[in-house]
Design a protein around this motif. Structure first.
Motif, PDB file in Angstrom:
ATOM      1  N   SER A 244       0.829  -1.199   0.000  1.00 35.94           N
ATOM      2  CA  SER A 244       0.000   0.000   0.000  1.00 35.94           C
ATOM      3  C   SER A 244       0.863   1.249   0.000  1.00 35.94           C
ATOM      4  O   SER A 244       2.077   1.193   0.249  1.00 35.94           O
ATOM      5  CB  SER A 244      -0.912   0.004   1.230  1.00 35.94           C
ATOM      6  OG  SER A 244      -0.137   0.023   2.415  1.00 35.94           O
ATOM      7  N   GLY A 245       0.253   2.406  -0.257  1.00 38.95           N
ATOM      8  CA  GLY A 245       0.970   3.667  -0.301  1.00 38.95           C
ATOM      9  C   GLY A 245       1.688   4.021   0.994  1.00 38.95           C
ATOM     10  O   GLY A 245       2.881   4.387   0.961  1.00 38.95           O
ATOM     11  N   HIS A 338     -11.412  -0.614  -6.371  1.00 39.41           N
ATOM     12  CA  HIS A 338     -10.213   0.216  -6.452  1.00 39.41           C
ATOM     13  C   HIS A 338      -8.983  -0.676  -6.502  1.00 39.41           C
ATOM     14  O   HIS A 338      -8.854  -1.616  -5.712  1.00 39.41           O
ATOM     15  CB  HIS A 338     -10.128   1.158  -5.253  1.00 39.41           C
ATOM     16  CG  HIS A 338      -8.898   2.002  -5.245  1.00 39.41           C
ATOM     17  ND1 HIS A 338      -8.061   2.108  -4.151  1.00 39.41           N
ATOM     18  CD2 HIS A 338      -8.345   2.776  -6.205  1.00 39.41           C
ATOM     19  CE1 HIS A 338      -7.059   2.912  -4.434  1.00 39.41           C
ATOM     20  NE2 HIS A 338      -7.203   3.327  -5.675  1.00 39.41           N
ATOM     21  N   GLN A 339      -8.086  -0.368  -7.438  1.00 36.12           N
ATOM     22  CA  GLN A 339      -6.851  -1.133  -7.594  1.00 36.12           C
ATOM     23  C   GLN A 339      -5.660  -0.180  -7.534  1.00 36.12           C
ATOM     24  O   GLN A 339      -5.362   0.518  -8.503  1.00 36.12           O
ATOM     25  CB  GLN A 339      -6.834  -1.885  -8.926  1.00 36.12           C
ATOM     26  CG  GLN A 339      -5.635  -2.779  -9.113  1.00 36.12           C
ATOM     27  CD  GLN A 339      -5.657  -3.488 -10.450  1.00 36.12           C
ATOM     28  OE1 GLN A 339      -5.544  -2.845 -11.495  1.00 36.12           O
ATOM     29  NE2 GLN A 339      -5.801  -4.810 -10.421  1.00 36.12           N
ATOM     30  N   PRO A 340      -4.951  -0.108  -6.390  1.00 37.05           N
ATOM     31  CA  PRO A 340      -3.735   0.716  -6.326  1.00 37.05           C
ATOM     32  C   PRO A 340      -2.685   0.221  -7.311  1.00 37.05           C
ATOM     33  O   PRO A 340      -2.715  -0.924  -7.775  1.00 37.05           O
ATOM     34  CB  PRO A 340      -3.269   0.540  -4.870  1.00 37.05           C
ATOM     35  CG  PRO A 340      -4.479   0.063  -4.123  1.00 37.05           C
ATOM     36  CD  PRO A 340      -5.269  -0.740  -5.101  1.00 37.05           C
ATOM     37  N   LEU A 341      -1.731   1.092  -7.605  1.00 40.60           N
ATOM     38  CA  LEU A 341      -0.711   0.790  -8.606  1.00 40.60           C
ATOM     39  C   LEU A 341       0.046  -0.490  -8.286  1.00 40.60           C
ATOM     40  O   LEU A 341       0.259  -1.343  -9.154  1.00 40.60           O
ATOM     41  CB  LEU A 341       0.258   1.964  -8.716  1.00 40.60           C
ATOM     42  CG  LEU A 341       1.465   1.772  -9.645  1.00 40.60           C
ATOM     43  CD1 LEU A 341       1.005   1.552 -11.082  1.00 40.60           C
ATOM     44  CD2 LEU A 341       2.410   2.956  -9.555  1.00 40.60           C
ATOM     45  N   TRP A 343      -0.848  -3.039  -6.700  1.00 42.74           N
ATOM     46  CA  TRP A 343      -1.673  -4.248  -6.729  1.00 42.74           C
ATOM     47  C   TRP A 343      -1.893  -4.761  -8.145  1.00 42.74           C
ATOM     48  O   TRP A 343      -2.457  -5.839  -8.327  1.00 42.74           O
ATOM     49  CB  TRP A 343      -3.033  -3.975  -6.092  1.00 42.74           C
ATOM     50  CG  TRP A 343      -2.998  -3.829  -4.598  1.00 42.74           C
ATOM     51  CD1 TRP A 343      -1.909  -3.626  -3.809  1.00 42.74           C
ATOM     52  CD2 TRP A 343      -4.119  -3.862  -3.727  1.00 42.74           C
ATOM     53  NE1 TRP A 343      -2.276  -3.519  -2.492  1.00 42.74           N
ATOM     54  CE2 TRP A 343      -3.631  -3.667  -2.406  1.00 42.74           C
ATOM     55  CE3 TRP A 343      -5.478  -4.024  -3.905  1.00 42.74           C
ATOM     56  CZ2 TRP A 343      -4.462  -3.638  -1.287  1.00 42.74           C
ATOM     57  CZ3 TRP A 343      -6.321  -3.997  -2.808  1.00 42.74           C
ATOM     58  CH2 TRP A 343      -5.805  -3.808  -1.513  1.00 42.74           C
ATOM     59  N   ARG A 344      -1.494  -4.001  -9.138  1.00 48.49           N
ATOM     60  CA  ARG A 344      -1.833  -4.373 -10.512  1.00 48.49           C
ATOM     61  C   ARG A 344      -1.136  -5.658 -10.947  1.00 48.49           C
ATOM     62  O   ARG A 344      -1.680  -6.416 -11.749  1.00 48.49           O
ATOM     63  CB  ARG A 344      -1.488  -3.228 -11.461  1.00 48.49           C
ATOM     64  CG  ARG A 344      -2.401  -2.037 -11.280  1.00 48.49           C
ATOM     65  CD  ARG A 344      -2.085  -0.909 -12.241  1.00 48.49           C
ATOM     66  NE  ARG A 344      -2.229  -1.312 -13.623  1.00 48.49           N
ATOM     67  CZ  ARG A 344      -2.149  -0.478 -14.650  1.00 48.49           C
ATOM     68  NH1 ARG A 344      -1.909   0.809 -14.423  1.00 48.49           N
ATOM     69  NH2 ARG A 344      -2.288  -0.910 -15.883  1.00 48.49           N
ATOM     70  N   SER A 445      -3.721   4.022 -10.875  1.00 50.82           N
ATOM     71  CA  SER A 445      -4.599   3.507  -9.828  1.00 50.82           C
ATOM     72  C   SER A 445      -6.005   3.444 -10.406  1.00 50.82           C
ATOM     73  O   SER A 445      -6.649   4.470 -10.638  1.00 50.82           O
ATOM     74  CB  SER A 445      -4.559   4.433  -8.602  1.00 50.82           C
ATOM     75  OG  SER A 445      -5.416   3.967  -7.591  1.00 50.82           O
ATOM     76  N   GLU A 447     -10.055   2.494 -10.965  1.00 51.11           N
ATOM     77  CA  GLU A 447     -11.248   2.615 -10.130  1.00 51.11           C
ATOM     78  C   GLU A 447     -12.486   2.387 -10.996  1.00 51.11           C
ATOM     79  O   GLU A 447     -12.576   2.884 -12.118  1.00 51.11           O
ATOM     80  CB  GLU A 447     -11.287   4.002  -9.497  1.00 51.11           C
ATOM     81  CG  GLU A 447     -12.333   4.180  -8.428  1.00 51.11           C
ATOM     82  CD  GLU A 447     -12.210   5.522  -7.727  1.00 51.11           C
ATOM     83  OE1 GLU A 447     -12.953   5.751  -6.764  1.00 51.11           O
ATOM     84  OE2 GLU A 447     -11.358   6.335  -8.159  1.00 51.11           O
TER      85      GLU A 447
END
Length: 548
Positions: A244-245, A338-341, A343-344, A445, A447
């Motif tokens: 996570s960030g 939502h898919q953070p960077l 997590w891709r 990110s 969404e």
């Protein structure tokens, strides 16, 4: 398995909360006293200041104990007084609560407006077999009813009867047979619920053992059978939190400080020490917020399980504080994937909901899935919106999650939007299906927001001076308070106006078509259906995702 213990029933007469409630709620004052002492004394202790003579300087530990004891005694006295003035009961149409020390107030949570029922067990309450019951209803801020605390069996019995009555059933009543075919009863989603609700109308006829954590209790109103749909592995939860960030910030901040010191000759360490010396509590607050993020994600996602039942969607999760949520069908106002960077690479998604009654600050309890694989994400959407109104719903969702431009029939931003949004204009898009509006955005990110047409509260079209000069506009879909804020941004002005008018018509048609609030009566779940499947079997998602 049948237990010989007592049979718990929901009270129809005015009843007090359990007598242990003042004790379970009074311990928070100890933390308040401790925080106050630290706030007053910590700067002097850090600076080594021995000046000033007061009781805390001479007897710091004894003074802290006395202050905590006095605070706890005062809080306990007020809590006991408040407990004696608080009563509740359940009727066929509402849960009633009357309370108040000086002025007596009576509130009711209408069961035909029920949004969710949560059984919550903080750590101390869980250790001694107690729970709080939270009844969330539509109606704005402060419309819910919270009962702290009940015996666990009482909380389970009350929850079961609330859900039974909210479905439109009454004691000894059977739901009506469907008026038409299976399509009239709501399609595939209602069919699955019908299977699970085969003996729901006979819930008043026999006690049922309910396994709740460490013990098995018997409730007079049987809980609906359920199918577990997915369970979040703890390893995936931890790994997703590390990706996570805030976790990246924790890793990169020291590295950045070292590079700045070595190459730019900046005294980063001196600056940090100066900040600590002059603003200790700011640093402590920032560290507390950072650690709080990790704790919230781990605590809220621990043991996360989703199941489908005739009462609705059931969610269980929590490490220190366990929560068992039940959201009846059709109560979800909006969905956000939502898919953070970071997590891709794993194609993970975090899914949150807007549920009327939870509010904008309750994201921790508005989570449908803390970290889903794409298959689980598609299944989670199916749980709350079984009918997307598409012949190939999973194909449509595939384009919504990973498509660009006009792929999959989406209305995209025009190329001139690049001037305002150079990085993600190509990834913005909106599409209306027969049952819901889909809005996607995000280059790095990603969404996706989904709003059922009948849950559209209102619509708005906005233009700032720059968008006006480029003939662009945003279409805002107003939902209930929550973590999902649906906005289709940077559309061509003519497209935005057409979307606004069309969505208003779709929302009106959806509200005319939606089932009554007492949903089980509306879909006509038949009591004579064969027994439902075991809880271990889970519904499988349809195939056909072109991005699979």
């Amino acid at each position: 398995m049948t237990s010989d213990g007592p049979v718990y029933r929901a009270p129809r007469e005015w009843t007090r909360l359990h007598a242990v409630s003042p004790l379970l709620g009074g311990w928070a004052v100890l933390g308040i006293v401790l925080a106050y002492v630290i706030h007053q004394r910590l700067p002097d202790w850090v600076a080594g200041d021995e000046g000033g003579w007061d009781f805390f300087d001479q007897f710091p530990l004894l003074g802290l104990i006395i202050a905590a004891a006095l605070g706890f005694a005062a809080t306990l006295a007020i809590s006991v007084w408040q407990w004696r003035r608080t009563e509740f009961r359940i009727g066929d149409d509402a849960v009633y609560l009357r309370h108040g020390i000086v002025t007596q107030q009576q509130r009711q949570a209408r069961l035909d407006r029920l949004q969710a029922v949560d059984v919550v067990q903080p750590l101390l309450a869980r250790l001694f077999g107690f729970a709080a019951l939270s009844v969330q209803v539509a109606g704005g801020e402060g419309s819910s009813v919270e009962l702290k605390f009940l015996r666990l069996g009482d909380a389970e019995a009350l929850r079961n009867e609330i859900l039974y009555l909210a479905a439109g059933l009454r004691s000894g009543e059977a739901p009506p047979a469907p008026a038409g075919g299976e399509d009239d009863a709501g399609g595939a989603g209602a069919s699955s619920l019908r299977d699970l609700a085969a003996d729901r109308a006979r819930a008043f006829e026999r006690p049922e053992d309910v396994l709740t954590g460490r013990e098995r209790v018997r409730t007079a109103v049987a809980a609906a059978e359920e199918r577990e749909v997915y369970r979040v592995p703890f390893g995936r939860l931890v790994l997703s939190t590390l990706f996570s960030g805030p976790a990246v910030f924790v890793v990169l901040a020291p590295l950045t400080g070292i590079l700045a010191t070595v190459f730019l000759k900046i005294d980063v360490l001196g600056g940090v020490l100066a900040a600590i010396g002059t603003s200790l509590f700011a640093i402590i607050g920032a560290l507390g917020a950072l650690l709080g993020f990790f704790w919230t994600r781990i605590n809220g996602g621990f043991g996360f399980t989703a199941a489908l039942s005739a009462d609705g969607l059931r969610l269980r999760h929590g490490l220190m504080e366990t929560r068992r949520q039940t959201v009846p069908p059709g109560r979800v106002q909006a969905i956000r994937l939502h898919q953070p960077l970071l997590w891709r690479g794993q194609d993970w998604w975090r899914i949150t909901l807007n549920v009327a009654g939870y509010g904008a600050t309750d994201e921790a309890v508005s989570v449908l899935h803390p970290v889903a694989t794409r298959e689980e994400a598609l299944t989670a959407v199916w749980l709350v919106l079984p009918d997307l109104g598409e012949p190939d719903p999973y194909g449509t969702l595939g384009y919504a999650l990973h498509g660009t431009g006009a792929e999959g029939g989406f209305l995209a931003s025009p190329e001139r939007a690049r001037r305002l949004d150079p990085f993600q204009w190509r990834f913005r898009g909106v599409r209306a299906t027969e049952r819901a509006l889909l809005i996607r955005r995000g280059r790095w990110s990603r969404e996706l927001m989904i709003v059922p047409h009948e849950r559209t509260q209102s619509l708005g079209l906005t233009q700032g001076p720059l968008r006006r000069s480029l003939r662009l506009a945003n279409v805002e879909v107003h939902s209930t308070a929550g973590p999902v804020t649906p906005v289709a941004a940077h559309l061509d002005l003519d497209d935005a106006i057409a979307l606004l008018d069309a969505q208003a018509a779709r929302a009106g048609e959806g509200r005319r078509r939606q089932t009554p609030e007492q949903w089980m009566t509306a879909v006509g779940l038949a009591p004579a259906a064969p027994a439902g499947p075991s809880a271990s079997s889970a519904p499988s998602a349809p195939e056909g995702d072109p991005h699979g």
